[in-house]
Design a protein around this motif. Structure first.
Motif, PDB file in Angstrom:
ATOM      1  N   TYR A   1       0.804  -1.212   0.000  1.00  0.00           N
ATOM      2  CA  TYR A   1       0.000   0.000   0.000  1.00  0.00           C
ATOM      3  C   TYR A   1       0.839   1.265   0.000  1.00  0.00           C
ATOM      4  CZ  TYR A   1       0.539  -0.323   5.109  1.00  0.00           C
ATOM      5  OH  TYR A   1       1.037  -0.429   6.372  1.00  0.00           O
ATOM      6  N   VAL A   2       2.063   1.211   0.416  1.00  0.00           N
ATOM      7  CA  VAL A   2       3.059   2.265   0.216  1.00  0.00           C
ATOM      8  C   VAL A   2       4.402   1.565   0.088  1.00  0.00           C
ATOM      9  CG1 VAL A   2       1.835   4.128   1.423  1.00  0.00           C
ATOM     10  CG2 VAL A   2       3.381   2.681   2.691  1.00  0.00           C
ATOM     11  N   GLU A   3       5.415   2.304  -0.312  1.00  0.00           N
ATOM     12  CA  GLU A   3       6.726   1.697  -0.528  1.00  0.00           C
ATOM     13  C   GLU A   3       7.200   0.933   0.701  1.00  0.00           C
ATOM     14  OE1 GLU A   3      11.286   3.042  -1.579  1.00  0.00           O
ATOM     15  OE2 GLU A   3       9.651   4.443  -1.948  1.00  0.00           O
TER      16      GLU A   3
ATOM     17  N   GLN B   1       5.790  -1.268   2.475  1.00  0.00           N
ATOM     18  CA  GLN B   1       4.800  -1.586   3.497  1.00  0.00           C
ATOM     19  C   GLN B   1       3.689  -2.408   2.865  1.00  0.00           C
ATOM     20  OE1 GLN B   1       3.549   1.879   5.662  1.00  0.00           O
ATOM     21  NE2 GLN B   1       5.609   2.353   6.314  1.00  0.00           N
ATOM     22  N   PHE B   2       3.366  -3.518   3.502  1.00  0.00           N
ATOM     23  CA  PHE B   2       2.410  -4.460   2.943  1.00  0.00           C
ATOM     24  C   PHE B   2       1.314  -4.763   3.955  1.00  0.00           C
ATOM     25  CE2 PHE B   2       6.358  -4.974   0.761  1.00  0.00           C
ATOM     26  CZ  PHE B   2       6.004  -5.226  -0.554  1.00  0.00           C
ATOM     27  N   ALA B   3       0.156  -5.090   3.443  1.00  0.00           N
ATOM     28  CA  ALA B   3      -0.960  -5.529   4.277  1.00  0.00           C
ATOM     29  C   ALA B   3      -1.336  -6.944   3.853  1.00  0.00           C
ATOM     30  CB  ALA B   3      -2.155  -4.614   4.098  1.00  0.00           C
ATOM     31  N   THR B   4      -1.763  -7.731   4.815  1.00  0.00           N
ATOM     32  CA  THR B   4      -2.283  -9.058   4.523  1.00  0.00           C
ATOM     33  C   THR B   4      -3.747  -8.905   4.132  1.00  0.00           C
ATOM     34  OG1 THR B   4      -0.795  -9.985   6.171  1.00  0.00           O
ATOM     35  CG2 THR B   4      -2.627 -11.369   5.448  1.00  0.00           C
ATOM     36  N   VAL B   5      -4.113  -9.483   2.983  1.00  0.00           N
ATOM     37  CA  VAL B   5      -5.472  -9.311   2.471  1.00  0.00           C
ATOM     38  C   VAL B   5      -6.056 -10.639   2.058  1.00  0.00           C
ATOM     39  CG1 VAL B   5      -6.850  -8.248   0.618  1.00  0.00           C
ATOM     40  CG2 VAL B   5      -4.948  -6.979   1.638  1.00  0.00           C
ATOM     41  N   ILE B   6      -7.316 -10.849   2.426  1.00  0.00           N
ATOM     42  CA  ILE B   6      -8.066 -11.996   1.928  1.00  0.00           C
ATOM     43  C   ILE B   6      -9.351 -11.446   1.351  1.00  0.00           C
ATOM     44  CG2 ILE B   6      -9.265 -14.140   2.493  1.00  0.00           C
ATOM     45  CD1 ILE B   6      -7.009 -14.861   4.209  1.00  0.00           C
ATOM     46  N   ARG B   7      -9.588 -11.715   0.073  1.00  0.00           N
ATOM     47  CA  ARG B   7     -10.821 -11.295  -0.592  1.00  0.00           C
ATOM     48  C   ARG B   7     -11.638 -12.548  -0.848  1.00  0.00           C
ATOM     49  NH1 ARG B   7      -7.185  -8.148  -4.356  1.00  0.00           N
ATOM     50  NH2 ARG B   7      -6.868  -6.193  -3.237  1.00  0.00           N
TER      51      ARG B   7
END
Length: 78
Positions: free
Chosen positions: A63-65, A67-73
């Motif tokens: 989501y920014v340089e 930096q990551f988010a864990t996502v489940i769709r």
């Protein structure tokens, strides 16, 4: 001690008040391990599927340089 703002929060996108709130919450999370029960992405994906959802994505999203988010769709099946 407080949470690592630079490596864990989207600090550049937050107002000063929002950043203060996030730091307080993250610091509390660091010191409340009684309720901390980390899971792998694959485990959470299986939970979604077990309860009738079709998982369309399970992984990390930047989501920014650096930096990551864990996502489940997922889509809930009827």
């Amino acid at each position: 001690p407080i949470c690592d703002i630079v490596r864990t929060l989207p600090y550049k996108q937050l107002s000063k008040e929002q950043l203060k709130e996030w730091v307080i919450l993250d610091t509390f999370d660091m010191f409340s391990p009684q309720y901390d029960n980390p899971q792998t992405i694959s485990t959470v994906k299986k939970w979604f599927e077990k309860h009738g959802a079709t998982v369309t994505f399970a992984g990390y999203v930047q989501y920014v340089e650096n930096q990551f988010a864990t996502v489940i769709r997922a889509i809930k099946n009827n």
